[in-house]
Structure formats: structure tokens, C-alpha cells
Design a protein around this motif. Structure first.
Motif, short mmCIF file in Angstrom:
data_model
loop_
_atom_site.label_atom_id
_atom_site.label_comp_id
_atom_site.label_asym_id
_atom_site.label_seq_id
_atom_site.Cartn_x
_atom_site.Cartn_y
_atom_site.Cartn_z
N TYR A 65 -22.37 -11.68 -34.58
CA TYR A 65 -21.40 -11.83 -35.67
C TYR A 65 -21.92 -11.13 -36.91
O TYR A 65 -23.12 -11.01 -37.12
N TYR A 83 -18.29 -16.73 -41.24
CA TYR A 83 -18.09 -15.64 -40.29
C TYR A 83 -17.19 -14.58 -40.91
O TYR A 83 -16.05 -14.86 -41.28
N PHE A 85 -17.03 -11.29 -39.31
CA PHE A 85 -16.53 -10.50 -38.19
C PHE A 85 -17.18 -10.98 -36.89
O PHE A 85 -18.39 -11.15 -36.83
N ALA A 86 -16.33 -11.19 -35.88
CA ALA A 86 -16.83 -11.55 -34.55
C ALA A 86 -16.76 -10.31 -33.67
O ALA A 86 -15.71 -9.70 -33.54
N HIS A 87 -17.88 -9.93 -33.07
CA HIS A 87 -17.93 -8.73 -32.24
C HIS A 87 -17.31 -8.96 -30.87
O HIS A 87 -16.97 -8.00 -30.19
N ASN A 89 -14.12 -10.43 -28.83
CA ASN A 89 -12.71 -10.77 -29.06
C ASN A 89 -12.40 -12.24 -28.81
O ASN A 89 -11.50 -12.79 -29.44
N GLN A 91 -14.11 -14.69 -29.74
CA GLN A 91 -14.62 -15.47 -30.87
C GLN A 91 -13.92 -15.14 -32.20
O GLN A 91 -14.32 -15.62 -33.25
N LYS A 92 -12.86 -14.35 -32.14
CA LYS A 92 -12.16 -13.91 -33.36
C LYS A 92 -11.63 -15.07 -34.19
O LYS A 92 -11.46 -14.94 -35.40
N TYR A 93 -11.35 -16.22 -33.58
CA TYR A 93 -10.81 -17.37 -34.32
C TYR A 93 -11.78 -17.86 -35.40
O TYR A 93 -11.38 -18.54 -36.34
N GLU A 95 -13.45 -15.89 -37.50
CA GLU A 95 -13.45 -15.00 -38.66
C GLU A 95 -12.79 -15.67 -39.86
O GLU A 95 -11.71 -16.25 -39.76
#
Length: 121
Positions: A65, A83, A85-87, A89, A91-93, A95
Motif C-alpha cells: 500500500y 491508506y 493507494f492499494a496496489h 485491486n 484491497q481498493k475499498y 483507499e
């Protein structure tokens, strides 16, 4: 540097353990299953009265992250991280969400230190 205006929250609130600055409410909790290096932590949708540190990439249990440390504006204590940026996809929730480390805050999770501005009827 200008004057810092602090937000006062209502209801069951989480505060900085050092200076009692309001940080978030129990209604903003997204997850109670997070871990930090010193124990448990909660993921919050919204956290107030914080300043942010420098962006850095950090490898965590669930992946890589881009995060910033977050600090209480009342006393400057590090209270967790946000957070950016989550690298991964999946884990995008996370951000834009913040993690507060329970050993650094007080609030409804403390059986001996319930923080509320109203009557506990």
C-alpha cells in the motif's frame, strides 16, 4: 502557521489517549479486525482532527500500500495510518480510509473508559 480548528464529535467517540482530542465515532468503524505491530486496530471511514505525514510504500499483511501516518493535531502523537493507494485491486475499498491503533486511543472499546458526550441511560 495558522490556528488549528478542531471538530467536536457527538455520541460514542474515540479520542487520543494522550490529549483527549476527538478522532472518530463508533458509527465510522468499517472493521474491527485489523492488526498493527502493537496489537489490535480499527478501520474507520472518517477520522477528524489529524494531520498527515509523508507518503510511503509499506508492505502489510494483506499486500503493498501507499500510506501516510496520521497524527493527532492536539498533541502530535502518531495515532495510526491512512491508506492512499492499494496496489491490489481486491484491497481498493481501503483507499481513503484510516486505521487507528487501539493502544493509542480511548473509546467505547475500553470497558473502563467509555467516552460519550450524552447520558448513558
Amino acid at each position: 502557521m495558522g490556528r488549528v480548528f478542531m471538530v467536536d464529535l457527538e455520541g460514542k467517540i474515540y479520542i487520543c489517549k494522550h490529549c483527549k482530542t476527538h478522532l472518530s465515532t463508533d458509527q465510522d468503524i468499517m472493521s474491527k479486525t485489523f492488526q498493527c505491530s502493537h496489537g489490535r486496530a480499527y478501520l474507520f471511514n472518517d477520522v477528524v482532527n489529524i494531520s498527515i505525514g509523508v507518503k510511503e510504500n509499506r508492505m502489510m499483511i494483506s499486500g503493498l500500500y501507499t500510506v501516510v501516518d496520521i497524527f493527532c493535531v492536539g498533541c502530535g502523537s502518531n495515532v495510526g495510518w491512512k491508506y492512499e493507494f492499494a496496489h491490489d485491486n481486491r484491497q481498493k475499498y481501503k483507499e481513503g480510509k484510516s486505521v487507528l491503533e487501539l493502544y493509542k486511543i480511548s473509546g467505547p472499546h475500553d470497558s473502563n473508559d467509555l467516552v460519550s458526550d450524552g447520558d448513558d441511560a
